[in-house]
Design a protein around this motif. Structure first.
Motif, PDB file in Angstrom:
ATOM      1  N   ILE A  18       0.827  -1.206   0.000  1.00 54.70           N
ATOM      2  CA  ILE A  18       0.000   0.000   0.000  1.00 54.70           C
ATOM      3  C   ILE A  18       0.862   1.257   0.000  1.00 54.70           C
ATOM      4  O   ILE A  18       0.629   2.190  -0.770  1.00 54.70           O
ATOM      5  CB  ILE A  18      -0.937   0.010   1.226  1.00 54.70           C
ATOM      6  N   ALA A  19       1.878   1.292   0.864  1.00 56.47           N
ATOM      7  CA  ALA A  19       2.678   2.502   1.059  1.00 56.47           C
ATOM      8  C   ALA A  19       3.408   2.955  -0.200  1.00 56.47           C
ATOM      9  O   ALA A  19       3.611   4.153  -0.412  1.00 56.47           O
ATOM     10  CB  ALA A  19       3.679   2.285   2.189  1.00 56.47           C
ATOM     11  N   LYS A  20       3.799   2.023  -1.040  1.00 53.96           N
ATOM     12  CA  LYS A  20       4.539   2.421  -2.239  1.00 53.96           C
ATOM     13  C   LYS A  20       3.631   2.998  -3.322  1.00 53.96           C
ATOM     14  O   LYS A  20       4.107   3.543  -4.312  1.00 53.96           O
ATOM     15  CB  LYS A  20       5.329   1.236  -2.798  1.00 53.96           C
ATOM     16  N   HIS A  21       2.300   2.887  -3.121  1.00 55.60           N
ATOM     17  CA  HIS A  21       1.359   3.375  -4.132  1.00 55.60           C
ATOM     18  C   HIS A  21       0.672   4.673  -3.752  1.00 55.60           C
ATOM     19  O   HIS A  21       0.331   5.468  -4.624  1.00 55.60           O
ATOM     20  CB  HIS A  21       0.292   2.318  -4.412  1.00 55.60           C
ATOM     21  N   VAL A  22       0.389   4.881  -2.451  1.00 50.34           N
ATOM     22  CA  VAL A  22      -0.347   6.079  -2.061  1.00 50.34           C
ATOM     23  C   VAL A  22       0.612   7.209  -1.707  1.00 50.34           C
ATOM     24  O   VAL A  22       1.752   6.986  -1.301  1.00 50.34           O
ATOM     25  CB  VAL A  22      -1.298   5.804  -0.871  1.00 50.34           C
ATOM     26  N   PRO A  43      -5.650   9.274   4.744  1.00 49.82           N
ATOM     27  CA  PRO A  43      -6.734  10.244   4.552  1.00 49.82           C
ATOM     28  C   PRO A  43      -7.210  10.240   3.110  1.00 49.82           C
ATOM     29  O   PRO A  43      -6.407  10.112   2.174  1.00 49.82           O
ATOM     30  CB  PRO A  43      -6.067  11.576   4.921  1.00 49.82           C
ATOM     31  N   ILE A  44      -8.504  10.355   2.911  1.00 46.60           N
ATOM     32  CA  ILE A  44      -9.070  10.432   1.568  1.00 46.60           C
ATOM     33  C   ILE A  44      -9.593  11.847   1.383  1.00 46.60           C
ATOM     34  O   ILE A  44     -10.620  12.226   1.958  1.00 46.60           O
ATOM     35  CB  ILE A  44     -10.211   9.408   1.371  1.00 46.60           C
ATOM     36  N   HIS A  45      -8.854  12.651   0.628  1.00 52.21           N
ATOM     37  CA  HIS A  45      -9.249  14.030   0.362  1.00 52.21           C
ATOM     38  C   HIS A  45      -8.658  14.467  -0.974  1.00 52.21           C
ATOM     39  O   HIS A  45      -7.998  13.665  -1.675  1.00 52.21           O
ATOM     40  CB  HIS A  45      -8.834  14.969   1.493  1.00 52.21           C
ATOM     41  N   THR A  46      -8.895  15.709  -1.349  1.00 50.43           N
ATOM     42  CA  THR A  46      -8.486  16.184  -2.675  1.00 50.43           C
ATOM     43  C   THR A  46      -6.989  16.016  -2.913  1.00 50.43           C
ATOM     44  O   THR A  46      -6.553  15.527  -3.961  1.00 50.43           O
ATOM     45  CB  THR A  46      -8.881  17.667  -2.857  1.00 50.43           C
ATOM     46  N   LYS A  47      -6.187  16.419  -1.958  1.00 55.72           N
ATOM     47  CA  LYS A  47      -4.731  16.319  -2.107  1.00 55.72           C
ATOM     48  C   LYS A  47      -4.302  14.872  -2.281  1.00 55.72           C
ATOM     49  O   LYS A  47      -3.446  14.561  -3.131  1.00 55.72           O
ATOM     50  CB  LYS A  47      -4.053  16.934  -0.884  1.00 55.72           C
ATOM     51  N   GLN A  48      -4.890  13.982  -1.493  1.00 53.98           N
ATOM     52  CA  GLN A  48      -4.543  12.570  -1.602  1.00 53.98           C
ATOM     53  C   GLN A  48      -4.870  12.036  -2.990  1.00 53.98           C
ATOM     54  O   GLN A  48      -4.057  11.345  -3.610  1.00 53.98           O
ATOM     55  CB  GLN A  48      -5.318  11.759  -0.556  1.00 53.98           C
ATOM     56  N   VAL A  49      -6.062  12.339  -3.474  1.00 53.01           N
ATOM     57  CA  VAL A  49      -6.482  11.831  -4.779  1.00 53.01           C
ATOM     58  C   VAL A  49      -5.567  12.330  -5.890  1.00 53.01           C
ATOM     59  O   VAL A  49      -5.091  11.554  -6.724  1.00 53.01           O
ATOM     60  CB  VAL A  49      -7.952  12.231  -5.061  1.00 53.01           C
ATOM     61  N   ILE A  50      -5.282  13.623  -5.909  1.00 48.10           N
ATOM     62  CA  ILE A  50      -4.440  14.203  -6.968  1.00 48.10           C
ATOM     63  C   ILE A  50      -3.025  13.640  -6.905  1.00 48.10           C
ATOM     64  O   ILE A  50      -2.465  13.207  -7.922  1.00 48.10           O
ATOM     65  CB  ILE A  50      -4.413  15.740  -6.854  1.00 48.10           C
ATOM     66  N   TYR A  51      -2.432  13.627  -5.720  1.00 50.02           N
ATOM     67  CA  TYR A  51      -1.051  13.170  -5.575  1.00 50.02           C
ATOM     68  C   TYR A  51      -0.906  11.675  -5.843  1.00 50.02           C
ATOM     69  O   TYR A  51       0.059  11.234  -6.459  1.00 50.02           O
ATOM     70  CB  TYR A  51      -0.534  13.494  -4.174  1.00 50.02           C
ATOM     71  N   ARG A 101       0.703   7.226  -9.448  1.00 46.79           N
ATOM     72  CA  ARG A 101       0.395   6.024 -10.219  1.00 46.79           C
ATOM     73  C   ARG A 101       0.726   6.216 -11.692  1.00 46.79           C
ATOM     74  O   ARG A 101       1.302   5.342 -12.338  1.00 46.79           O
ATOM     75  CB  ARG A 101      -1.092   5.677 -10.058  1.00 46.79           C
ATOM     76  N   LEU A 102       0.368   7.368 -12.234  1.00 41.08           N
ATOM     77  CA  LEU A 102       0.658   7.656 -13.637  1.00 41.08           C
ATOM     78  C   LEU A 102       2.159   7.711 -13.888  1.00 41.08           C
ATOM     79  O   LEU A 102       2.645   7.231 -14.919  1.00 41.08           O
ATOM     80  CB  LEU A 102       0.002   8.979 -14.053  1.00 41.08           C
ATOM     81  N   LEU A 103       2.905   8.283 -12.952  1.00 38.29           N
ATOM     82  CA  LEU A 103       4.362   8.357 -13.098  1.00 38.29           C
ATOM     83  C   LEU A 103       4.993   6.978 -13.091  1.00 38.29           C
ATOM     84  O   LEU A 103       5.903   6.690 -13.874  1.00 38.29           O
ATOM     85  CB  LEU A 103       4.948   9.204 -11.960  1.00 38.29           C
ATOM     86  N   SER A 104       4.476   6.076 -12.224  1.00 33.42           N
ATOM     87  CA  SER A 104       5.020   4.732 -12.176  1.00 33.42           C
ATOM     88  C   SER A 104       4.729   3.966 -13.451  1.00 33.42           C
ATOM     89  O   SER A 104       5.559   3.186 -13.936  1.00 33.42           O
ATOM     90  CB  SER A 104       4.454   3.981 -10.962  1.00 33.42           C
ATOM     91  N   VAL A 105       3.546   4.182 -14.030  1.00 28.70           N
ATOM     92  CA  VAL A 105       3.210   3.543 -15.300  1.00 28.70           C
ATOM     93  C   VAL A 105       4.109   4.077 -16.414  1.00 28.70           C
ATOM     94  O   VAL A 105       4.604   3.303 -17.257  1.00 28.70           O
ATOM     95  CB  VAL A 105       1.724   3.793 -15.650  1.00 28.70           C
TER      96      VAL A 105
END
Length: 236
Positions: A131-135, A215-223, A228-232
């Protein structure tokens, strides 16, 4: 290994008797010192949860794992807790991450005025790293400052970690079934997330879990989506 999936929602379609029996077998094989019946009653049947989302994983017609999300309201906030288990040969942190992230964000989007937290008691370094390496924002984490007040609130009966002053440990009376060599490999690992987990929760092999808050909030979602996109992009 590609697994078939089936998603269930407690409010529309829930477990059949055969599925419950198969889940108990997965639970018994995954955790030491656990009564599958008590485990099912606590995680799958507790009336305190206002919602439950469940993903079942199949190898052909055999149920080999699951990921369960429970949604519980606490005053003006909602805590999303997770439970997951797989037969050893099917363990892969990526199996559950997308499912958990999708439903956490979806719930938050319907209630953007509420504080929403994904909270999970992680029983092993591998589970934590998956989990930690993705969020982008996760507490505790070696690169993030953890809010003590949230841990004191949501894990009030937990224990303070020997690796810091944070109340992020939770006795759970169960542990993942790892061999002696697997445990030694975890403690000798140079992976940042693995080493941090072992520092914060050295007794994970003896029924102690690391209480983690996302935490699930705007900053979390965007970051997180950016991460995820950068890792792809890097993978290609």
């Amino acid at each position: 290994m590609s697994l078939k999936i089936r998603d269930l929602d407690q409010q529309t379609q829930w477990l059949s008797s055969a599925q419950r029996l198969a889940l108990k077998e997965v639970i018994a094989a995954s955790f030491a010192g656990v009564s599958p019946d008590e485990y099912m009653q606590y995680y799958f049947d507790d009336p305190k949860a206002c919602q439950r989302k469940l993903r079942l994983y199949f190898d052909h017609s055999t149920l080999v794992g699951y990921c369960l999300l429970t949604f519980t309201r606490h005053d003006k906030s909602t805590v999303i807790r997770a439970s997951a288990a797989f037969y050893p040969q099917y363990r892969n942190g990526g199996n559950t991450f997308s499912f958990s992230l999708y439903h956490s964000i979806r719930y938050w989007l319907t209630r953007p005025w509420c504080a929403v937290y994904y909270a999970d008691t992680m029983l092993s370094p591998a589970m934590y790293r998956a989990i930690a390496k993705h969020v982008a924002i996760i507490w505790p984490h070696p690169d993030c400052r953890s809010p003590n007040a949230l841990f004191e609130h949501f894990n009030a009966e937990g224990r303070v970690s020997p690796g810091g002053s944070l109340r992020c440990l939770k006795p759970v009376n169960r542990a993942s079934n790892y061999s002696i060599s697997e445990l030694a490999a975890f403690h000798a690992s140079d992976k940042k997330e693995i080493a941090f987990y072992c520092k914060m929760n050295p007794d994970f092999h003896a029924g102690m879990g690391l209480f983690v808050i996302i935490p699930i909030h705007t900053k979390q979602v965007i970051y997180t989506l950016s991460k995820r996109l950068l890792s792809v992009f890097k993978a290609h």
